[in-house]
Design a protein around this motif. Structure first.
Motif, PDB file in Angstrom:
ATOM      1  N   LEU A  43       0.815  -1.213   0.000  1.00  0.00           N
ATOM      2  CA  LEU A  43       0.000   0.000   0.000  1.00  0.00           C
ATOM      3  C   LEU A  43       0.846   1.258   0.000  1.00  0.00           C
ATOM      4  CD1 LEU A  43      -2.932  -0.935   2.406  1.00  0.00           C
ATOM      5  CD2 LEU A  43      -2.993  -0.662  -0.080  1.00  0.00           C
ATOM      6  N   ILE A  44       1.953   1.240   0.715  1.00  0.00           N
ATOM      7  CA  ILE A  44       2.840   2.416   0.730  1.00  0.00           C
ATOM      8  C   ILE A  44       3.368   2.698  -0.666  1.00  0.00           C
ATOM      9  CG2 ILE A  44       5.109   3.212   1.521  1.00  0.00           C
ATOM     10  CD1 ILE A  44       4.467   1.948   4.225  1.00  0.00           C
ATOM     11  N   VAL A  45       3.765   1.656  -1.381  1.00  0.00           N
ATOM     12  CA  VAL A  45       4.302   1.846  -2.722  1.00  0.00           C
ATOM     13  C   VAL A  45       3.182   2.150  -3.721  1.00  0.00           C
ATOM     14  CG1 VAL A  45       5.534   0.718  -4.619  1.00  0.00           C
ATOM     15  CG2 VAL A  45       6.315   0.429  -2.262  1.00  0.00           C
ATOM     16  N   PHE A  46       2.067   1.426  -3.627  1.00  0.00           N
ATOM     17  CA  PHE A  46       0.974   1.585  -4.592  1.00  0.00           C
ATOM     18  C   PHE A  46       0.321   2.958  -4.492  1.00  0.00           C
ATOM     19  CE2 PHE A  46      -3.499   0.945  -5.849  1.00  0.00           C
ATOM     20  CZ  PHE A  46      -3.292   0.574  -7.170  1.00  0.00           C
ATOM     21  N   LEU A  47       0.112   3.445  -3.278  1.00  0.00           N
ATOM     22  CA  LEU A  47      -0.539   4.742  -3.091  1.00  0.00           C
ATOM     23  C   LEU A  47       0.428   5.910  -3.104  1.00  0.00           C
ATOM     24  CD1 LEU A  47      -3.095   3.744  -0.329  1.00  0.00           C
ATOM     25  CD2 LEU A  47      -3.498   3.960  -2.783  1.00  0.00           C
ATOM     26  N   ASN A  48       1.733   5.618  -3.167  1.00  0.00           N
ATOM     27  CA  ASN A  48       2.770   6.652  -3.216  1.00  0.00           C
ATOM     28  C   ASN A  48       2.575   7.654  -2.066  1.00  0.00           C
ATOM     29  OD1 ASN A  48       5.050   7.857  -4.130  1.00  0.00           O
ATOM     30  ND2 ASN A  48       4.086   8.872  -5.874  1.00  0.00           N
ATOM     31  N   LEU A  49       2.581   7.135  -0.844  1.00  0.00           N
ATOM     32  CA  LEU A  49       2.275   7.952   0.328  1.00  0.00           C
ATOM     33  C   LEU A  49       3.407   8.878   0.747  1.00  0.00           C
ATOM     34  CD1 LEU A  49       0.467   5.282   2.516  1.00  0.00           C
ATOM     35  CD2 LEU A  49      -0.549   7.098   1.156  1.00  0.00           C
ATOM     36  N   PHE A  50       4.654   8.476   0.505  1.00  0.00           N
ATOM     37  CA  PHE A  50       5.796   9.254   0.963  1.00  0.00           C
ATOM     38  C   PHE A  50       6.688   9.612  -0.213  1.00  0.00           C
ATOM     39  CE2 PHE A  50       4.897   6.100   4.406  1.00  0.00           C
ATOM     40  CZ  PHE A  50       4.323   6.996   5.294  1.00  0.00           C
ATOM     41  N   SER A  51       7.697  10.442   0.063  1.00  0.00           N
ATOM     42  CA  SER A  51       8.698  10.728  -0.961  1.00  0.00           C
ATOM     43  C   SER A  51       9.548   9.485  -1.184  1.00  0.00           C
ATOM     44  CB  SER A  51       9.575  11.900  -0.521  1.00  0.00           C
ATOM     45  OG  SER A  51      10.342  11.528   0.609  1.00  0.00           O
ATOM     46  N   ASN A  52      10.389   9.521  -2.205  1.00  0.00           N
ATOM     47  CA  ASN A  52      11.175   8.336  -2.556  1.00  0.00           C
ATOM     48  C   ASN A  52      12.111   7.910  -1.434  1.00  0.00           C
ATOM     49  OD1 ASN A  52       9.942   8.205  -5.011  1.00  0.00           O
ATOM     50  ND2 ASN A  52      11.571   9.295  -6.094  1.00  0.00           N
ATOM     51  N   VAL A  53      12.807   8.862  -0.838  1.00  0.00           N
ATOM     52  CA  VAL A  53      13.765   8.524   0.213  1.00  0.00           C
ATOM     53  C   VAL A  53      13.041   8.004   1.450  1.00  0.00           C
ATOM     54  CG1 VAL A  53      15.548   9.465   1.733  1.00  0.00           C
ATOM     55  CG2 VAL A  53      15.426  10.196  -0.651  1.00  0.00           C
ATOM     56  N   LEU A  54      11.954   8.655   1.828  1.00  0.00           N
ATOM     57  CA  LEU A  54      11.200   8.221   3.003  1.00  0.00           C
ATOM     58  C   LEU A  54      10.539   6.867   2.765  1.00  0.00           C
ATOM     59  CD1 LEU A  54      10.467   9.058   5.848  1.00  0.00           C
ATOM     60  CD2 LEU A  54       8.438  10.163   4.940  1.00  0.00           C
ATOM     61  N   ILE A  57      13.182   4.270   3.381  1.00  0.00           N
ATOM     62  CA  ILE A  57      13.454   4.137   4.815  1.00  0.00           C
ATOM     63  C   ILE A  57      12.339   3.358   5.505  1.00  0.00           C
ATOM     64  CG2 ILE A  57      13.682   5.428   6.970  1.00  0.00           C
ATOM     65  CD1 ILE A  57      15.112   7.615   5.315  1.00  0.00           C
ATOM     66  N   VAL A  58      11.091   3.682   5.203  1.00  0.00           N
ATOM     67  CA  VAL A  58       9.955   2.992   5.831  1.00  0.00           C
ATOM     68  C   VAL A  58       9.915   1.526   5.408  1.00  0.00           C
ATOM     69  CG1 VAL A  58       7.438   2.895   5.920  1.00  0.00           C
ATOM     70  CG2 VAL A  58       8.601   5.081   6.141  1.00  0.00           C
ATOM     71  N   LEU A  59      10.138   1.249   4.126  1.00  0.00           N
ATOM     72  CA  LEU A  59      10.144  -0.136   3.650  1.00  0.00           C
ATOM     73  C   LEU A  59      11.298  -0.934   4.257  1.00  0.00           C
ATOM     74  CD1 LEU A  59       9.166   0.211  -0.111  1.00  0.00           C
ATOM     75  CD2 LEU A  59       7.764  -0.546   1.802  1.00  0.00           C
ATOM     76  N   SER A  60      12.431  -0.297   4.465  1.00  0.00           N
ATOM     77  CA  SER A  60      13.558  -0.980   5.107  1.00  0.00           C
ATOM     78  C   SER A  60      13.226  -1.329   6.551  1.00  0.00           C
ATOM     79  CB  SER A  60      14.813  -0.117   5.053  1.00  0.00           C
ATOM     80  OG  SER A  60      15.190   0.138   3.732  1.00  0.00           O
ATOM     81  N   CYS A  61      12.568  -0.416   7.257  1.00  0.00           N
ATOM     82  CA  CYS A  61      12.152  -0.704   8.642  1.00  0.00           C
ATOM     83  C   CYS A  61      11.138  -1.845   8.683  1.00  0.00           C
ATOM     84  CB  CYS A  61      11.575   0.544   9.293  1.00  0.00           C
ATOM     85  SG  CYS A  61      12.788   1.837   9.567  1.00  0.00           S
ATOM     86  N   LEU A  62      10.172  -1.829   7.769  1.00  0.00           N
ATOM     87  CA  LEU A  62       9.199  -2.920   7.716  1.00  0.00           C
ATOM     88  C   LEU A  62       9.872  -4.243   7.344  1.00  0.00           C
ATOM     89  CD1 LEU A  62       6.199  -1.117   5.974  1.00  0.00           C
ATOM     90  CD2 LEU A  62       6.381  -1.812   8.362  1.00  0.00           C
ATOM     91  N   LEU A  63      10.887  -4.176   6.488  1.00  0.00           N
ATOM     92  CA  LEU A  63      11.634  -5.369   6.120  1.00  0.00           C
ATOM     93  C   LEU A  63      12.345  -5.961   7.328  1.00  0.00           C
ATOM     94  CD1 LEU A  63      13.210  -7.000   3.634  1.00  0.00           C
ATOM     95  CD2 LEU A  63      15.000  -5.481   4.427  1.00  0.00           C
ATOM     96  N   ILE A  64      12.980  -5.133   8.122  1.00  0.00           N
ATOM     97  CA  ILE A  64      13.696  -5.616   9.303  1.00  0.00           C
ATOM     98  C   ILE A  64      12.721  -6.232  10.306  1.00  0.00           C
ATOM     99  CG2 ILE A  64      15.049  -4.854  11.298  1.00  0.00           C
ATOM    100  CD1 ILE A  64      16.387  -2.832   9.375  1.00  0.00           C
ATOM    101  N   ILE A  65      11.576  -5.600  10.506  1.00  0.00           N
ATOM    102  CA  ILE A  65      10.568  -6.145  11.417  1.00  0.00           C
ATOM    103  C   ILE A  65      10.072  -7.499  10.919  1.00  0.00           C
ATOM    104  CG2 ILE A  65       8.250  -5.784  12.359  1.00  0.00           C
ATOM    105  CD1 ILE A  65       8.863  -2.770  12.282  1.00  0.00           C
ATOM    106  N   GLN A  66       9.850  -7.605   9.607  1.00  0.00           N
ATOM    107  CA  GLN A  66       9.357  -8.869   9.055  1.00  0.00           C
ATOM    108  C   GLN A  66      10.408  -9.969   9.142  1.00  0.00           C
ATOM    109  OE1 GLN A  66       7.317  -8.521   5.386  1.00  0.00           O
ATOM    110  NE2 GLN A  66       6.753 -10.655   5.333  1.00  0.00           N
ATOM    111  N   VAL A  67      11.670  -9.632   8.952  1.00  0.00           N
ATOM    112  CA  VAL A  67      12.726 -10.629   9.073  1.00  0.00           C
ATOM    113  C   VAL A  67      12.777 -11.172  10.502  1.00  0.00           C
ATOM    114  CG1 VAL A  67      15.245 -10.916   9.096  1.00  0.00           C
ATOM    115  CG2 VAL A  67      14.138  -9.863   7.146  1.00  0.00           C
ATOM    116  N   PHE A  68      12.688 -10.291  11.498  1.00  0.00           N
ATOM    117  CA  PHE A  68      12.706 -10.755  12.879  1.00  0.00           C
ATOM    118  C   PHE A  68      11.461 -11.575  13.217  1.00  0.00           C
ATOM    119  CE2 PHE A  68      15.837  -7.273  13.681  1.00  0.00           C
ATOM    120  CZ  PHE A  68      16.871  -8.114  14.049  1.00  0.00           C
ATOM    121  N   ALA A  69      10.320 -11.215  12.645  1.00  0.00           N
ATOM    122  CA  ALA A  69       9.111 -12.013  12.863  1.00  0.00           C
ATOM    123  C   ALA A  69       9.262 -13.400  12.247  1.00  0.00           C
ATOM    124  CB  ALA A  69       7.895 -11.300  12.277  1.00  0.00           C
TER     125      ALA A  69
END
Length: 122
Positions: A43-54, A57-69
């Protein structure tokens, strides 16, 4: 002939089954967390909610959380585990994934320069 298996201690009795309570519940929680994080990422990518850099950063944080889960709920690895070979294998896999990730980013960054086409107008 007597039946030695009691109905209350059967593995098919889901209300009192220890296997069902411990493992299935953990897998369901892990699946729900992974599904939720994946949907949020799309949804973050599809709806283009943030700027490219942000967004990165948000997707990287979600990636780290998902890896630990995934590590906790599906691989059942934790720091308190006495079997250290699993942790060494995990560190090795993380190093390989890091090399692949950095290499992919490096290739994509230089792809624009290497694929530059010069148009000649007549």
């Amino acid at each position: 002939m007597k039946n030695n298996i009691k109905k209350n201690n059967s593995i098919l009795d889901f209300d009192k089954c220890i296997f069902f309570d411990n493992f299935f519940y953990g897998y369901c929680i892990g699946f729900c967390i992974s599904l939720f994080l994946t949907i949020i990422s799309f949804l973050i990518v599809f709806l283009n909610l943030f700027s490219n850099v942000l967004t990165i950063i948000v997707l990287s944080c979600l990636l780290i959380i998902q890896v630990f889960a995934q590590i906790k709920y599906f691989l059942h690895l934790n720091i308190m585990n006495k079997n250290y070979w699993h942790m060494f294998a995990l560190v090795f896999v993380l190093i390989i994934i890091s090399i692949l990730f950095v290499g992919t980013i490096w290739i994509m960054y230089h792809l624009k320069h290497n694929m530059f086409v010069v148009y000649i107008y007549e």
